[in-house]
Design an enzyme around this catalytic site. Structure first.
Site, PDB file in Angstrom:
ATOM      1  N   CYS A  10      82.381  40.051  49.339  1.00 37.67           N
ATOM      2  CA  CYS A  10      83.369  40.522  48.371  1.00 37.67           C
ATOM      3  C   CYS A  10      83.279  39.656  47.124  1.00 37.67           C
ATOM      4  O   CYS A  10      82.525  38.678  47.072  1.00 37.67           O
ATOM      5  CB  CYS A  10      84.781  40.481  48.954  1.00 37.67           C
ATOM      6  SG  CYS A  10      85.333  38.815  49.375  1.00 37.67           S
ATOM      7  N   CYS A  13      83.477  35.775  46.970  1.00 39.79           N
ATOM      8  CA  CYS A  13      82.319  34.917  47.187  1.00 39.79           C
ATOM      9  C   CYS A  13      81.697  34.461  45.868  1.00 39.79           C
ATOM     10  O   CYS A  13      80.986  33.447  45.843  1.00 39.79           O
ATOM     11  CB  CYS A  13      81.256  35.651  48.011  1.00 39.79           C
ATOM     12  SG  CYS A  13      81.800  36.165  49.654  1.00 39.79           S
ATOM     13  N   ASP A 418      77.338  65.119  25.327  1.00 37.89           N
ATOM     14  CA  ASP A 418      76.025  65.303  24.732  1.00 37.89           C
ATOM     15  C   ASP A 418      75.872  66.807  24.487  1.00 37.89           C
ATOM     16  O   ASP A 418      76.627  67.604  25.047  1.00 37.89           O
ATOM     17  CB  ASP A 418      74.951  64.785  25.689  1.00 37.89           C
ATOM     18  CG  ASP A 418      73.556  65.044  25.161  1.00 37.89           C
ATOM     19  OD1 ASP A 418      73.310  64.776  23.975  1.00 37.89           O
ATOM     20  OD2 ASP A 418      72.713  65.529  25.943  1.00 37.89           O
ATOM     21  N   ASP A 601      73.063  64.381  29.797  1.00 40.91           N
ATOM     22  CA  ASP A 601      71.964  64.639  30.731  1.00 40.91           C
ATOM     23  C   ASP A 601      70.657  63.992  30.323  1.00 40.91           C
ATOM     24  O   ASP A 601      69.738  63.899  31.114  1.00 40.91           O
ATOM     25  CB  ASP A 601      71.732  66.145  30.876  1.00 40.91           C
ATOM     26  CG  ASP A 601      70.919  66.706  29.716  1.00 40.91           C
ATOM     27  OD1 ASP A 601      71.217  66.352  28.555  1.00 40.91           O
ATOM     28  OD2 ASP A 601      69.989  67.503  29.974  1.00 40.91           O
ATOM     29  N   ASP A 605      70.962  59.139  27.191  1.00 44.02           N
ATOM     30  CA  ASP A 605      72.396  59.075  27.494  1.00 44.02           C
ATOM     31  C   ASP A 605      72.716  58.069  28.597  1.00 44.02           C
ATOM     32  O   ASP A 605      73.884  57.734  28.803  1.00 44.02           O
ATOM     33  CB  ASP A 605      72.908  60.461  27.951  1.00 44.02           C
ATOM     34  CG  ASP A 605      72.823  61.493  26.848  1.00 44.02           C
ATOM     35  OD1 ASP A 605      73.171  61.159  25.709  1.00 44.02           O
ATOM     36  OD2 ASP A 605      72.405  62.624  27.129  1.00 44.02           O
TER      37      ASP A 605
END
Length: 706
Positions: A10, A13, A418, A601, A605
């Protein structure tokens, strides 16, 4: 040096490692990448060694080895299989022990004999002990390492509660007691293993981004020597100012400027435009782009380092790291659970012994506190909603790729789109010229099959069932020609087909389209190849606007093409944007306090998707973009974007309700357990009941409204 670190469970640490190494002589900096479990250490070579750093990490309870992406991925795959095996064992054992427990519970209020009850308890023990020993290994191993390093983590109280529950159950069974708690121990392991396995899958998914970027990077290039001869050399051997040859079908290996040759380049890395762009002498090219037609001679500006591909990778990694703050916050809160539970249980045990109670019943009360404060309700509060909401989104053709995507989608107040392949369909549409006969159209389609140009492929797709013209010849960067029945036919650029005048008229009617000409004898025809809006784009934009969301279009495509789409949808837009420009705009929106959903896409991007508050991409997006996105949607419609926002808002509300249910449960149950008014059995039932309540509430996430 980069190290792969095993044993990080986690965010708690991270400071342990970074602060621990900070005291090591000679270490300048130590930084942990939680997503990749990668530790980057800078040190003075005269003051320390890598072996000393590894030994220091081992003393803190962490195993380190040189970072190798392939080795780390293999280790993660083995760990995922191990967690799945543990989950299967815990689930099998839990179901069988619960079945046996029903017999005991019902018998305790009827006519079960002591011998029958003992038989069921010992049978449960026969299932639970080996199951706990096997399925609990991920937690026991982590707890053992933490204790050896004189640290506490979440796995310590979990391991303690499970072992005490099993141990006390064995003692109670040996003394013919009415109750045993094998089911509580195994159930706790089952729920926690679900969360651990889910976290593992998300981490592996994120790590695949680096592999996708690496796939675009060429390892070698063809150097043009001063005498004109060619030699293939590693990219690291290419220097700025040298010249390289890029042949058709190859990826450009360097950033540079074309000095000779003409071709069409797939520059989606830079512009996001799926249709390749014509390039010639004086035009800039970038590493990772694809040469689709003629050969090019390129003068190198950057090769092994400093390319635009490097910038995309750097922006993407930076954005992904910034996103991990959500997990850090959650892990800090979870880290408080460990000391609080230990202190509460020990104080309960000590308090009752001081009050005069014998150690055995006092220990049972302490175990009851550990069980009743089990994090199952808190642990299920979020994942249960995520599972139900994810199922609802799957039916709506939305696939989530990030564990906290729902929370971030629910906070969205601005949507940035986009253009190409996002607001428009991924495949371009072809406008057939008026007056073109069916025979001539079929000939154009057959000629298009002989060309490698993407615009020609769009034409060929519009004329199915044809076959290429065997006598056709292609001139790189210009077009393809053939002679049919004594008549020359040509397909290609306007100049190649002597169709400049006809092209001007078509360009005026379709300013956002790409043009390809076809000449059949004395007649010239011009096809407009253009992007078409998704069929429900206007309706979805209207629904988002009605819901109070602000919207923008950020595209690398030509400004005139972007303006046409923006006008059709009534959205503010900016064209000609590179990856860094999109990042800058997202940062500006963030500075204004906006929570941005980025929908894109193109490869260009990917950094923006990772930098945004949350992101989505269509399934037709390139692999790198899909990996960077928090969710992907399927099909030709844009409606899944609106549906994802609606479900996420409902899911966030239910998550908050579940958290309150868990908090109220603990606020009521813990004092009762400390007072000794409940047994471990009642504590297990209360814990299970709280889990059932939050799960039932989560089922309401199947429906959502904007």
């Amino acid at each position: 040096m980069d190290f792969a670190v095993d044993g990080i469970t986690c965010a708690a640490c991270m400071p342990v490692i970074e602060q621990g190494l900070a005291h090591e002589p000679g270490v300048e900096t130590a930084r942990i990448n939680l997503t990749h479990r990668r530790l980057t250490v800078e040190w003075r070579e005269a003051a320390t060694t890598p072996q000393a750093i590894v030994q220091r990490l081992a003393a803190m309870g962490f195993r380190a080895f040189p970072f190798d992406p392939k080795a780390v991925e293999g280790e993660e795959a083995r760990e995922a299989r191990f967690l799945l095996q543990c989950l299967g064992v815990a689930g099998f054992a839990m179901m069988n022990i619960m079945l046996l427990s029903v017999s005991v519970w019902s018998g305790n209020v009827s006519d079960i004999t002591q011998e029958q009850r003992d038989f069921f308890h010992w049978l449960s023990a026969l299932i639970a002990v080996p199951a706990v020993a096997y399925a609990g290994r991920p937690f026991f191993r982590s707890a053992r390492m933490a204790i050896a390093a004189r640290q506490l983590n979440m796995d310590v109280p979990i391991s303690l509660g499970v072992l005490l529950a099993v141990g006390m159950s064995l003692v109670e069974t040996a003394h013919h007691a009415t109750h045993a708690y094998f089911d509580s121990a195994v159930m706790l392991l089952f729920f926690l293993l679900i969360g651990r396995y889910f976290e593992q899958l998300m981490r592996r998914k994120t790590r695949s981004v680096a592999a996708n970027i690496a796939a675009l990077r060429a390892e070698t290039a063809v150097r043009i020597l001063p005498d004109g001869t060619l030699r293939q050399v590693p990219i690291a051997a290419i220097a700025a100012g040298e010249r390289v040859l890029v042949r058709p079908g190859e990826r450009v290996a360097v950033d540079g400027v074309i000095v000779a040759g003409r071709s069409a380049l797939d520059q989606s890395l830079v512009t996001g435009e799926t249709l390749p762009q014509e390039v010639g002498p004086g035009d800039a090219v970038y590493a990772g782009t694809l040469n689709t037609a003629g050969s090019l001679t390129v003068e190198v500006r950057a090769a092994a380092r400093g390319t635009l591909l490097d910038e995309v990778g750097r922006l993407l990694e930076t954005a992904l790291e910034a996103r991990s703050s959500y997990r850090r916050l959650a892990d800090r809160a979870a880290a408080l659970y460990s000391p609080v539970v230990h202190v509460t249980a020990i104080a309960t045990l000590a308090g009752w012994i001081i009050a005069g109670l014998a150690w055995q019943p006092a220990l049972i009360i302490a175990i009851t506190v550990l069980i009743i404060t089990c994090p199952c309700a808190l642990g299920l509060a979020i994942p249960a909603v995520q599972v139900v909401a994810s199922g609802a989104l799957f039916k709506a053709h939305v696939l989530l790729q990030s564990g906290d995507a729902l929370e971030r989608l629910a906070a969205v107040d601005t949507v940035v789109f986009d253009k190409t392949g996002t607001l428009t369909l991924p495949d371009p549409a072809l406008d057939r010229p008026a007056g073109l006969s069916d025979e001539a159209f079929a000939l154009a389609g057959r000629l298009a099959l002989s060309s490698h140009h993407p615009l020609a492929r769009a034409l060929a797709a519009a004329v199915p069932g044809g076959r290429p013209l065997e006598e056709a010849t292609e001139e790189a960067g210009r077009g393809v020609r053939a002679v049919v029945d004594g008549v020359e036919i040509r397909l290609g650029s306007l100049a190649f087909c002597d169709a400049v005048a006809e092209g001007a008229a078509v360009a005026a009617a379709h300013p956002d389209a790409s043009l390809i000409a076809f000449r059949h004898g004395d007649l010239a025809h011009v096809f407009a190849v253009r992007q078409v809006l998704r069929p429900d784009a206007a309706a979805v934009v209207a629904a988002l606007r009605k819901a109070g969301l602000a919207m923008e279009i950020l595209s690398g495509d030509r400004p005139e093409a972007v303006a046409t789409v923006a006008a059709a949808l009534g959205i503010a837009a900016a064209g000609g944007m590179r990856p860094a420009d999109k990042i800058a705009r997202l940062d500006a929106l963030k500075a204004e306090g906006r929570r941005v959903l980025m929908v894109g896409d193109g490869l260009n991007d990917a950094p923006a998707l990772a930098r945004a508050h949350v992101s989505m991409s269509p399934i037709t997006a390139v692999h790198l973009t899909q990996a960077a996105a928090d969710a992907v949607f399927l099909g030709d419609r844009l409606a899944p974007v609106a549906h994802a926002l609606a479900v996420s808002r409902t899911a966030l509300r239910l998550m908050k309700e579940n958290l309150w249910i868990a908090v109220v449960y603990n606020a009521v149950a813990v004092p009762i357990a400390i007072a000794g008014w409940v047994t471990p059995l009642i504590a297990a039932l209360a814990m299970s009941g709280s889990s059932v309540i939050v799960t039932a509430n989560a089922l309401r996430a199947r429906r959502g409204r904007l």
